[in-house]
Write an enzyme that holds these catalytic residues in place. Structure first.
Site: not given
Lengths: 103, 503
Positions: B84, B163, B187
């Site tokens: 990420k 997210s 997330s």
């Protein structure tokens, strides 16, 4: 506690944020709704913090210490590599972050 | 002939590593298959912000050379992983999905990423995320949304969750078997639920946060997204361990010794808690899949009991205040001075206002403003201190529940993946997606999201299993037994794609 327009202007200034026209239109009411939502916390049980402890340590306790051993940091050149172009000064300001004056 | 490499997307991290170490497949072949899969999927899924093809191949070749020399590259030998883009990787962009960091290149590598590399993994790229990890749909990224692989034949399609939406989509679409995400209020778990993969949030303090761009420091976690519970256990074993650069990361049992992992054959003797206060005030959309999941646990021999956690319905509101408050402090560093976007101005104050105002997106601004308000003089006690007090009470209540049960279960999300654009202008509706995940976040306890099947629209549903602090072994054991009983395969149908089941 409904947010007033003056309060929204105040926190926007505190946060040092510029809002776009669209944000200025939409954000105040959105913030009021969110604050209204979190106001429900008044109805729930709270635990006070431990004596003298304002740290959030959910599952960790006790002092956390490391040996005081010097170690190299990032070289200045590497730190400045991500500086905005206008932040990189020339002599005698080379190696510094240059910013506009405080007024 | 190495045919296994052409199906890298359907292999597990365990399988790839075992094959590479036994010289049954080459790391290069696996990496090439992964890169080909990314190339095929990216135009539709858009999971990645950057793909490091050349570097990944060089790295894979190095792994193969080490194996040829008789060395053991580690438990993730040759495994392609995605990271990420709020986790630092030296020399590469670290955008956090934001215009304010669009051109920032990290001078160092996050500890979590370094540990994967030390274990032999091949980082293939950085994945998309909600800006600064603030969001539940991956739509607030300044670089465009990611699409859920389970709805690529629909227009406009569905969100992958957030997210860590890019990481979840990269795993679900068969690009990588393992991706790193971060979890502050859900997330990792929520996008795992939306994309039909496994998502693990460890105990806070289990994995080093050094090199993770901070959102809310008392809540932020690094966690893996995988196609199997066993891979999640393997990833956590690699990621765990103290780090001298993160004082909150402690040495505790139950991390590195998670692997080798073999789930129990049944759950006889287990007591599974269901929180009685959840679901009293909302619609029944999540009840049926949740009841079906509970039936599976009963079939495995577990006893399902009600437990009282009176502050459970307050978790989302308390999380919003705490997380936004900490975010307002953490994001103060983005001021146009030392890095990131800088607007041309005549004075310093305008530099801050304009650089931040034009660099941040609306969701980030909304949270900074909420946090600034909650911490402001006259408001701090009523909002921030109260929210933290509610969180502390929640933690105590949950601990009391764990005196009676082995694990607590909830649905991971109240609904399946919603449509792209559906909630973009409705922040509260968006936040409600995290009403179950924020429980574990506030309490700092570990929680895993494991797929529980498909709903009537063919979308994945998920079960969340929470455990005591430092008890990842127990929640992964329950998740592994549940996963085997459900038999879910993450194989989203993609229009026009050839069948992956080749003879």
């Amino acid at each position: 506690m409904p947010l007033t327009t003056d309060e929204i202007d105040w926190i926007t200034d505190l946060a040092r944020l510029h809002l776009t026209t669209e944000e200025r239109r939409a954000l105040p009411e959105q913030l009021r709704q969110i604050v209204g939502f979190v106001d429900q916390l008044e109805g729930f049980e709270t635990d006070s913090s431990d004596d003298g402890d304002d740290g959030w340590q959910p599952t960790v306790s006790g002092p956390i210490e490391a040996e005081d051993e010097p170690a190299p940091g990032l070289p200045r050149r590497q730190v400045l590599a991500n500086a905005p172009a206008s932040a990189r000064g020339e002599e005698p300001l080379e190696g510094f972050f240059v910013v506009p004056e405080v007024r | 002939m190495d045919t296994a490499g052409s199906h890298a997307g359907s292999l597990t991290a365990r399988g790839i590593s075992a094959g590479v170490r036994r010289r049954e497949r080459s790391a290069l072949a696996v990496t090439n298959a992964c890169l080909a899969r990314i190339q095929a999927m990216e135009p539709r899924v858009r999971a990645f912000l950057g793909v490091h093809e050349e570097e990944a191949r060089e790295r894979a070749e190095e792994i193969d050379r080490r194996v040829a020399r008789g060395e053991d590259p580690g438990p993730l030998a040759g495994v392609p992983v995605a990271v990420k883009d709020n986790l630092a990787l030296a020399g590469h962009r670290l955008t956090c999905g934001s215009r304010i960091l669009a051109d920032y290149r990290s001078p160092f590598t996050a500890t979590a990423v370094a540990r994967l590399l030390e274990a032999g993994a091949v980082v293939v790229g950085k994945t998309n995320l909600d800006e600064f990890a603030m969001g539940s749909s991956c739509e607030s990224s300044a670089f465009g949304p990611t699409r859920n692989p389970w709805s690529l034949d629909q227009k406009p399609g569905r969100v992958p969750g957030g997210s860590s939406g890019g990481s979840a989509a990269a795993v679900a679409s068969g690009c990588v078997p393992l991706a790193l995400g971060t979890d502050t209020g859900g997330s990792v778990r929520q996008p795992a639920a939306f994309c039909g993969v496994v998502g693990l949030q460890p105990t806070w303090g289990r994995v080093s946060r050094w090199g993770l761009v901070a959102f809310a420091s008392s809540l932020d976690q690094v966690g893996p997204l995988t196609r199997s519970v066993a891979d999640a256990a393997l990833a956590l074993a690699v990621l765990s361990g103290p780090d001298g650069r993160d004082a909150t990361c402690r040495e505790r049992p139950g991390g590195k010794d998670l692997f080798p992992f073999e789930p129990p054959a049944h759950l006889k003797g287990w007591k599974v808690g269901v929180i009685t206060e959840l679901g009293e005030r909302d619609n029944a959309g999540w009840r049926q899949p949740f009841e079906q999941a509970l039936d599976r646990l009963r079939d495995l021999g577990a006893q399902v009991v009600g437990v009282s956690v009176p502050n459970a319905p307050a978790a989302l509101a308390a999380y919003q205040v705490v997380a936004s408050s900490e975010a307002s402090a953490n994001l103060a560093r983005f001021d146009g001075v030392r890095y990131g976007r800088r607007e041309p101005t005549q004075d310093l104050r305008s530099l801050y206002v304009e650089s931040r105002g034009r660099g941040f997106g609306s969701e980030v601004k909304r949270r900074i403003l909420l946090g600034t308000f909650a911490l402001a003089e006259g408001c701090r006690e009523a909002y921030y201190q109260r929210a933290r007090g509610v969180g502390r009470a929640l933690r105590r209540q949950l601990a009391a529940a764990f005196e009676r049960v082995d694990v607590v279960v909830t649905p991971t999300t109240p609904e399946a993946a919603f449509g792209l654009g559906e909630r973009a202008q409705q922040p509260l509706a968006m936040y409600r997606s995290d009403r179950f995940t924020t429980l574990a976040s506030l309490a700092g306890v570990p929680a895993v999201a494991v797929p529980s099947g498909l709903d009537s629209e063919g979308l994945p549903r998920s079960l969340q299993i929470l455990g005591r602090g430092w008890d990842e072994g127990r929640i992964l054991a329950a998740a592994g037994a549940f996963e085997r009983a459900v038999g879910f395969q993450c194989t989203p149908a993609v229009a026009g794609e050839e069948s992956r089941e080749r003879g």
